[in-house]
Design a protein around this motif. Sequence first.
Motif, PDB file in Angstrom:
ATOM      1  N   ILE A 255      38.545  26.357 105.305  1.00 37.97           N
ATOM      2  CA  ILE A 255      39.026  27.733 105.473  1.00 37.97           C
ATOM      3  C   ILE A 255      39.841  27.786 106.758  1.00 37.97           C
ATOM      4  O   ILE A 255      39.528  27.094 107.728  1.00 37.97           O
ATOM      5  CB  ILE A 255      37.880  28.782 105.499  1.00 37.97           C
TER       6      ILE A 255
ATOM      7  N   SER B  76      42.919  32.608 105.984  1.00 38.43           N
ATOM      8  CA  SER B  76      42.285  32.731 104.660  1.00 38.43           C
ATOM      9  C   SER B  76      41.806  34.154 104.370  1.00 38.43           C
ATOM     10  O   SER B  76      41.726  34.573 103.219  1.00 38.43           O
ATOM     11  CB  SER B  76      41.108  31.758 104.531  1.00 38.43           C
TER      12      SER B  76
ATOM     13  N   ARG C 224      40.098  35.519 101.239  1.00 32.88           N
ATOM     14  CA  ARG C 224      39.756  34.368 100.390  1.00 32.88           C
ATOM     15  C   ARG C 224      38.526  33.632 100.923  1.00 32.88           C
ATOM     16  O   ARG C 224      37.930  32.841 100.203  1.00 32.88           O
ATOM     17  CB  ARG C 224      40.951  33.401 100.300  1.00 32.88           C
TER      18      ARG C 224
END
Length: 259
Positions: free
Chosen positions: A149, A153, A156
């Motif tokens: 990540i 991100s 997400r």
Amino acid sequence: MSNKITEAFAKGKAFIPFITCGDPSLEITEQLVYAMEEAGADLIELGIPFSDPTAEGPVIQEANVRALSGGVTTDKVFDMVAKIRQKTAIPMVFMTYANVVFSYGTEHFIKKAAEVGMDGLILPDVPFEEKEEFDTVCKQYGLDLISLIAPTSHERITQIAKEANGFVYCVSSLGVTGTRTQITTDIGGMVKLVKAVKDIPCAVGFGISTPEQAKKMAAQSDGAIVGSAIVKLCAAHGENCVPYVKEYVKSMKDAVREA
């Protein structure tokens, strides 16, 4: 999920060093693994060299070039891991690129990695949306596909965390790997988002080079990952790099313990 990766984080904050296989040679890479384990490393990332490593800064790119020009191949890396596994059970994951896996044959590569005793795989150029074709095969052979990540991100992160295995690799800063003088990302915030969705270890990498940085990052997560600073030592000392890397890893592990 690999129990061995979970174990790497079970004894407190983890220190995870990265080295490029075959730089300066595969014999030295093998010695480095033993030395780093003795120095306190909890999990080791082995980079399989690739000609176009998009996530890497100049230090690791140059290590890739040296290893490839020295004749390192994926098969030779597998043979080296099989030798290492006769002497140590330290958790190890491969870090490489989709192309290396594709060209070897995805199932062939993952099956072989599991057979020689690897515990996981990191593919920094495979986005979450495209991981399925690798993840399915990894699950089949008991290998953890490690998710990354990044600070960008955002929404997400929870999606990625939900499906993460092994540990979550938190990328501390934008751009490629390499040492940074400062890391300004809100790592604690990223880690909280992951943990809200899944109880999985989070380790921070990209840009960490000093014991102070390692301690600071480990204080906000479950561990610190360091690559470029170690690869620099391999470049500077060549065949004689093992004691220098061992001493450095020990200093970083000591710092992480204090976090």
